[in-house]
Design an enzyme around this catalytic site. Structure first.
Site, mmCIF file in Angstrom:
data_model
loop_
_atom_site.group_PDB
_atom_site.id
_atom_site.type_symbol
_atom_site.label_atom_id
_atom_site.label_comp_id
_atom_site.label_asym_id
_atom_site.label_seq_id
_atom_site.Cartn_x
_atom_site.Cartn_y
_atom_site.Cartn_z
ATOM 1 N N ILE A 17 0.830 -1.209 0.000
ATOM 2 C CA ILE A 17 0.000 0.000 0.000
ATOM 3 C C ILE A 17 0.869 1.266 0.000
ATOM 4 O O ILE A 17 0.563 2.253 -0.679
ATOM 5 C CB ILE A 17 -0.950 -0.023 1.229
ATOM 6 N N ASP A 65 14.038 2.061 10.851
ATOM 7 C CA ASP A 65 13.038 1.279 11.577
ATOM 8 C C ASP A 65 12.208 2.263 12.391
ATOM 9 O O ASP A 65 12.771 3.005 13.220
ATOM 10 C CB ASP A 65 13.771 0.280 12.494
ATOM 11 N N ARG A 129 4.824 11.937 16.713
ATOM 12 C CA ARG A 129 5.510 12.883 17.619
ATOM 13 C C ARG A 129 6.548 13.700 16.853
ATOM 14 O O ARG A 129 6.643 14.922 17.042
ATOM 15 C CB ARG A 129 6.173 12.110 18.760
ATOM 16 N N TYR A 162 -2.582 -8.054 16.850
ATOM 17 C CA TYR A 162 -2.716 -7.138 15.706
ATOM 18 C C TYR A 162 -3.961 -6.256 15.878
ATOM 19 O O TYR A 162 -3.914 -5.045 15.659
ATOM 20 C CB TYR A 162 -2.807 -7.962 14.419
ATOM 21 N N LYS A 166 -4.044 -2.136 16.053
ATOM 22 C CA LYS A 166 -4.747 -1.284 15.092
ATOM 23 C C LYS A 166 -5.839 -0.445 15.781
ATOM 24 O O LYS A 166 -6.139 0.663 15.352
ATOM 25 C CB LYS A 166 -5.316 -2.138 13.947
ATOM 26 N N THR A 197 -1.398 -7.686 -0.972
ATOM 27 C CA THR A 197 -0.046 -7.108 -0.872
ATOM 28 C C THR A 197 0.915 -8.224 -0.446
ATOM 29 O O THR A 197 0.480 -9.296 0.000
ATOM 30 C CB THR A 197 0.008 -6.006 0.208
HETATM 31 N N1 LIG Z 1 -2.733 -5.968 3.264
HETATM 32 C C1 LIG Z 1 -3.813 -5.975 4.044
HETATM 33 O O1 LIG Z 1 -4.712 -6.825 3.908
HETATM 34 C C2 LIG Z 1 -3.981 -4.922 5.112
HETATM 35 C C3 LIG Z 1 -5.231 -4.792 5.709
HETATM 36 C C4 LIG Z 1 -5.417 -3.833 6.679
HETATM 37 C C5 LIG Z 1 -4.355 -3.012 7.049
HETATM 38 N N2 LIG Z 1 -3.133 -3.172 6.452
HETATM 39 C C6 LIG Z 1 -2.060 -2.264 6.871
HETATM 40 O O2 LIG Z 1 -1.582 -1.601 5.733
HETATM 41 C C7 LIG Z 1 -0.225 -1.193 5.964
HETATM 42 C C8 LIG Z 1 0.624 -1.610 4.781
HETATM 43 O O3 LIG Z 1 0.615 -3.022 4.699
HETATM 44 P P1 LIG Z 1 0.840 -3.828 3.337
HETATM 45 O O4 LIG Z 1 -0.235 -4.815 3.255
HETATM 46 O O5 LIG Z 1 1.114 -2.899 2.236
HETATM 47 O O6 LIG Z 1 2.144 -4.659 3.779
HETATM 48 P P2 LIG Z 1 3.597 -4.814 3.161
HETATM 49 O O7 LIG Z 1 4.272 -5.811 4.047
HETATM 50 O O8 LIG Z 1 3.507 -5.080 1.706
HETATM 51 O O9 LIG Z 1 4.231 -3.372 3.388
HETATM 52 C C9 LIG Z 1 4.559 -2.907 4.662
HETATM 53 C C10 LIG Z 1 5.887 -2.177 4.575
HETATM 54 O O10 LIG Z 1 6.160 -1.638 5.867
HETATM 55 C C11 LIG Z 1 7.541 -1.852 6.133
HETATM 56 N N3 LIG Z 1 7.745 -1.908 7.573
HETATM 57 C C12 LIG Z 1 7.230 -2.808 8.448
HETATM 58 N N4 LIG Z 1 7.676 -2.565 9.669
HETATM 59 C C13 LIG Z 1 8.499 -1.481 9.587
HETATM 60 C C14 LIG Z 1 9.267 -0.768 10.531
HETATM 61 N N5 LIG Z 1 9.308 -1.141 11.816
HETATM 62 N N6 LIG Z 1 9.970 0.311 10.109
HETATM 63 C C15 LIG Z 1 9.964 0.677 8.810
HETATM 64 N N7 LIG Z 1 9.267 0.014 7.864
HETATM 65 C C16 LIG Z 1 8.541 -1.054 8.258
HETATM 66 C C17 LIG Z 1 7.875 -3.190 5.468
HETATM 67 O O11 LIG Z 1 9.267 -3.353 5.213
HETATM 68 C C18 LIG Z 1 7.053 -3.103 4.194
HETATM 69 O O12 LIG Z 1 7.796 -2.537 3.123
HETATM 70 C C19 LIG Z 1 0.181 -1.839 7.289
HETATM 71 O O13 LIG Z 1 0.061 -0.878 8.325
HETATM 72 C C20 LIG Z 1 -0.849 -2.944 7.473
HETATM 73 O O14 LIG Z 1 -1.021 -3.288 8.823
HETATM 74 C C21 LIG Z 1 -2.919 -4.095 5.477
#
Ligand SMILES: NC(=O)c1ccc[n+]([C@@H]2O[C@H](COP(=O)([O-])OP(=O)(O)OC[C@H]3O[C@@H](n4cnc5c(N)ncnc54)[C@H](O)[C@@H]3O)[C@@H](O)[C@H]2O)c1
Length: 254
Positions: A17, A65, A129, A162, A166, A197
């Site tokens: 995303i 991070d 922050r 989780y 959230k 994703t």
């Molecule tokens: N994919 C889904 O179904 C879904 C549903 C609801 C919410 N989300 C939320 O959407 C957001 C994006 O998720 P996504 O599905 O694109 O996942 P993804 O794993 O494809 O992307 C997440 C990115 O965040 C980075 N990341 C994770 N922890 C990190 C940290 N501590 N510091 C820096 N970077 C970090 C990862 O390296 C990765 O590139 C997340 O917050 C996830 O919880 C996803």
């Protein structure tokens, strides 16, 4: 275009995303400061995005991070310095879902619970922050969009860590929107349903994925469909929206 030359930060920009959001913003001429802890994927994303943007000078990438306060503070300070202007928007997308098979609360270890909270709740707090320190945002204000989840709205079997993280992300969004509103800074969250994703693909590969809940549209979401909502909330088109949690879930909760 209304996002051209706006300075936007994105965490989690290397994948899913966050990367979709970065692609849309790069095409619209925004100045982007990208952050992610996956160095290799971030470097690949950087190359792709400089190709989409009108100038390679429009994209700054930082491997960090979000659990580290000094790293987050330095990144935000470096962003304004690098572009020579205040930040106009922040997409706080980085998040983590454990790959474990669904576990009831009595089976979750301290370390497992802490890891999820440390990224999705505490890490988000550290970003907010840093972003809301005086002088960081453009003096006219701007917009912050946090990525929460439908897991921040209801409970799910076997996913309490989780879900708790959230709910915290949504709580931060609502409270911080009240604090930042007088400065013209809007704070909202997008709550995606299940979206195709790498995070979800990895969970499926690990057989840790929960059964797909019934969704009105009968399919999971695509990352671009979530990113479009984030971009709208970042833009001036949503000027009177703050403190909202926007579900983008194909009708999952209806
Ligand atoms: N994919 C889904 O179904 C879904 C549903 C609801 C919410 N989300 C939320 O959407 C957001 C994006 O998720 P996504 O599905 O694109 O996942 P993804 O794993 O494809 O992307 C997440 C990115 O965040 C980075 N990341 C994770 N922890 C990190 C940290 N501590 N510091 C820096 N970077 C970090 C990862 O390296 C990765 O590139 C997340 O917050 C996830 O919880 C996803």
């Amino acid at each position: 275009m209304f996002l051209a030359n706006k300075l936007i930060t994105i965490t989690g920009a290397a994948s899913g995303i966050g990367l979709s959001t970065a692609r849309i913003l790069a095409r619209r001429g925004a100045l982007l400061s990208l952050a992610d802890y996956d160095k290799d994927r971030l470097s690949k994303a950087h190359s792709e995005l400089t190709g989409l943007s009108s100038s390679s000078a429009n994209i700054l990438s930082t491997s960090l991070d979000i659990q580290s306060s000094p790293a987050v503070n330095n990144w935000i300070a470096r962003t304004s310095k690098h572009f020579g202007k205040g930040i106009d928007g922040c997409a706080n997308v980085a998040g983590f879902h454990p790959l474990w098979t669904p576990k009831n609360v009595q089976d979750i270890s301290d370390e497992e619970f802490e890891q999820v909270m440390s990224i999705n709740a505490f890490g988000l707090f550290k970003c907010l922050r840093a972003q809301l320190q005086p002088g960081v945002f453009n003096e006219k204000g701007g917009s912050i969009v946090n990525v929460g989840s439908v897991s921040g709205l209801i409970g799910f079997l076997g996913d309490s860590a989780y879900v708790a993280s959230k709910h915290a992300a949504h709580g931060l969004t609502k409270s911080v929107s009240k604090e930042a509103g007088s400065r013209g800074i809007r704070v909202n969250a997008v709550a995606p349903g299940q979206t195709n994703t790498p995070m979800v693909q990895a969970m499926a590969a690990n057989k840790g994925v929960l059964p797909t809940p019934p969704v009105s549209l009968g399919r999971e979401g695509q990352p671009d469909e979530i990113a479009e909502a984030i971009v709208w909330l970042l833009s001036d088109k949503s000027a009177y929206v703050t403190g909202s949690i926007y579900r983008v879930d194909g009708g999952m909760l209806e």
